[in-house]
Design an enzyme around this catalytic site. Structure first.
Site, PDB file in Angstrom:
ATOM      1  N   HIS A  17     -74.204 -72.017  17.275  1.00 26.62           N
ATOM      2  CA  HIS A  17     -75.821 -71.555  17.152  1.00 26.62           C
ATOM      3  C   HIS A  17     -76.417 -72.886  17.045  1.00 26.62           C
ATOM      4  O   HIS A  17     -77.400 -73.240  17.393  1.00 26.62           O
ATOM      5  CB  HIS A  17     -75.986 -70.676  16.207  1.00 26.62           C
ATOM      6  CG  HIS A  17     -75.442 -69.272  16.159  1.00 26.62           C
ATOM      7  ND1 HIS A  17     -74.667 -68.657  15.093  1.00 26.62           N
ATOM      8  CD2 HIS A  17     -75.696 -68.138  17.251  1.00 26.62           C
ATOM      9  CE1 HIS A  17     -74.393 -67.279  15.463  1.00 26.62           C
ATOM     10  NE2 HIS A  17     -74.797 -67.167  16.618  1.00 26.62           N
ATOM     11  N   LYS A  41     -75.417 -52.560  15.002  1.00 25.27           N
ATOM     12  CA  LYS A  41     -74.160 -53.531  15.029  1.00 25.27           C
ATOM     13  C   LYS A  41     -73.492 -53.529  13.816  1.00 25.27           C
ATOM     14  O   LYS A  41     -72.467 -53.982  13.615  1.00 25.27           O
ATOM     15  CB  LYS A  41     -74.319 -54.821  15.707  1.00 25.27           C
ATOM     16  CG  LYS A  41     -74.403 -54.979  16.857  1.00 25.27           C
ATOM     17  CD  LYS A  41     -74.771 -56.487  17.395  1.00 25.27           C
ATOM     18  CE  LYS A  41     -74.331 -56.545  18.887  1.00 25.27           C
ATOM     19  NZ  LYS A  41     -74.512 -58.082  19.118  1.00 25.27           N
ATOM     20  N   ARG A  90     -71.040 -69.432  26.575  1.00 25.49           N
ATOM     21  CA  ARG A  90     -70.000 -70.190  25.966  1.00 25.49           C
ATOM     22  C   ARG A  90     -68.682 -70.406  27.321  1.00 25.49           C
ATOM     23  O   ARG A  90     -68.241 -71.188  27.388  1.00 25.49           O
ATOM     24  CB  ARG A  90     -69.251 -69.548  24.758  1.00 25.49           C
ATOM     25  CG  ARG A  90     -69.887 -69.778  23.635  1.00 25.49           C
ATOM     26  CD  ARG A  90     -69.464 -68.686  22.530  1.00 25.49           C
ATOM     27  NE  ARG A  90     -70.299 -67.488  23.096  1.00 25.49           N
ATOM     28  CZ  ARG A  90     -70.339 -66.499  22.033  1.00 25.49           C
ATOM     29  NH1 ARG A  90     -70.061 -66.582  20.871  1.00 25.49           N
ATOM     30  NH2 ARG A  90     -71.096 -65.421  22.511  1.00 25.49           N
ATOM     31  N   SER A 128     -69.633 -65.589  15.989  1.00 25.09           N
ATOM     32  CA  SER A 128     -69.779 -65.093  14.456  1.00 25.09           C
ATOM     33  C   SER A 128     -68.551 -64.178  14.125  1.00 25.09           C
ATOM     34  O   SER A 128     -68.025 -64.239  13.114  1.00 25.09           O
ATOM     35  CB  SER A 128     -70.897 -64.323  14.454  1.00 25.09           C
ATOM     36  OG  SER A 128     -72.014 -65.456  14.452  1.00 25.09           O
TER      37      SER A 128
HETATM   38  P1  ADP Z   1     -76.050 -61.537  19.671  1.00 30.15           P
HETATM   39  O1  ADP Z   1     -75.841 -60.411  19.128  1.00 30.15           O
HETATM   40  O2  ADP Z   1     -77.639 -61.235  20.355  1.00 30.15           O
HETATM   41  O3  ADP Z   1     -75.317 -61.750  20.906  1.00 30.15           O
HETATM   42  P2  ADP Z   1     -75.216 -63.957  18.617  1.00 30.15           P
HETATM   43  O4  ADP Z   1     -75.560 -64.215  17.087  1.00 30.15           O
HETATM   44  O5  ADP Z   1     -73.889 -63.268  18.615  1.00 30.15           O
HETATM   45  O6  ADP Z   1     -76.152 -62.613  18.686  1.00 30.15           O
HETATM   46  O7  ADP Z   1     -75.715 -64.764  19.416  1.00 30.15           O
HETATM   47  C1  ADP Z   1     -76.793 -65.167  19.659  1.00 30.15           C
HETATM   48  C2  ADP Z   1     -76.860 -66.220  20.893  1.00 30.15           C
HETATM   49  O8  ADP Z   1     -76.067 -67.454  20.607  1.00 30.15           O
HETATM   50  C3  ADP Z   1     -76.254 -65.508  22.229  1.00 30.15           C
HETATM   51  O9  ADP Z   1     -76.865 -66.007  23.120  1.00 30.15           O
HETATM   52  C4  ADP Z   1     -74.730 -66.147  22.079  1.00 30.15           C
HETATM   53  O10 ADP Z   1     -74.315 -66.277  23.520  1.00 30.15           O
HETATM   54  C5  ADP Z   1     -74.986 -67.553  21.479  1.00 30.15           C
HETATM   55  N1  ADP Z   1     -73.896 -68.111  20.924  1.00 30.15           N
HETATM   56  C6  ADP Z   1     -73.180 -67.522  19.842  1.00 30.15           C
HETATM   57  N2  ADP Z   1     -72.232 -68.545  19.699  1.00 30.15           N
HETATM   58  C7  ADP Z   1     -72.392 -69.688  20.416  1.00 30.15           C
HETATM   59  C8  ADP Z   1     -71.613 -70.730  20.386  1.00 30.15           C
HETATM   60  N3  ADP Z   1     -70.413 -71.017  19.795  1.00 30.15           N
HETATM   61  N4  ADP Z   1     -71.941 -71.694  21.491  1.00 30.15           N
HETATM   62  C9  ADP Z   1     -73.002 -71.399  22.179  1.00 30.15           C
HETATM   63  N5  ADP Z   1     -73.793 -70.150  22.102  1.00 30.15           N
HETATM   64  C10 ADP Z   1     -73.385 -69.405  21.278  1.00 30.15           C
END
Ligand code: ADP
Length: 165
Positions: A17, A41, A90, A128
């Site tokens: 992130h 979630k 990703r 995450s």
């Molecule tokens: P959500 O539940 O909305 O997917 P996340 O916190 O899992 O929330 O992810 C938020 C955004 O950040 C999403 O667009 C996800 O693809 C992106 N994201 C999460 N981890 C990574 C990473 N390692 N690299 C790039 N983008 C990421």
């Protein structure tokens, strides 16, 4: 002023992130990391905890701030005065879901623009969910999350999270 909103669950925030936050902070005048309530979630961390972890993590970026929102992202987007929505890609596996989301945002609010950003290759496998799982099993997560997030996971999950070595 070019304002970008980076929404997500951030349960918890990872270096993946933060890689996107760093890139976005260079492209936009102001970036809001918007932590979604997402109670359906069943997040490990409460909304307040996720917000606090984000707030601490973004201190190196003066033009980045944290906020929380509940309900539809497009409603939050309109409330903040319209901006670009940032999402991360990703791998190809993210694409279908993210495309569907972006088209749905546009359906709900015609002027929404989503911008997709790719992280540094070393973070392309990071999520995450994976961090929570590794932490739960006592693995070393130092390369994946900042120190304060590691500590928070340790407190939340008990002593399973490795503290050194
Ligand atoms: P959500 O539940 O909305 O997917 P996340 O916190 O899992 O929330 O992810 C938020 C955004 O950040 C999403 O667009 C996800 O693809 C992106 N994201 C999460 N981890 C990574 C990473 N390692 N690299 C790039 N983008 C990421």
């Amino acid at each position: 002023m070019r304002l970008a909103i980076y929404p997500g669950s951030f349960d918890p925030i990872t270096y993946g992130h933060l890689d996107l936050v760093a890139r976005a902070s260079k492209l936009f005048d102001r970036v809001i990391v918007a932590v979604a309530s997402n109670e359906q979630k069943q997040p490990l961390f409460s909304l307040g905890e996720r917000y606090d972890l984000v707030r601490l993590a973004i201190t190196p970026f003066p033009n980045v701030e944290a906020d929380t929102f509940d309900g539809l992202l497009v409603d939050y987007y309109k409330k903040r005065g319209g901006a670009v929505i940032i999402r991360g890609l990703r791998a190809v596996s993210d694409f279908e879901y993210e495309l569907q989301l972006a088209l749905m945002y546009r359906k709900l609010c015609a002027d929404v623009e989503a911008v997709f950003m790719m992280p540094k290759d070393t973070y392309a496998f990071l999520s995450s969910r994976i961090v929570r799982e590794i932490a739960r099993l006592g693995g070393d997560i130092r390369d994946f999350v900042p120190e304060h997030v590691k500590t928070a996971l340790q407190v939340k999950l008990g002593s399973a999270v490795r503290t050194s070595g």
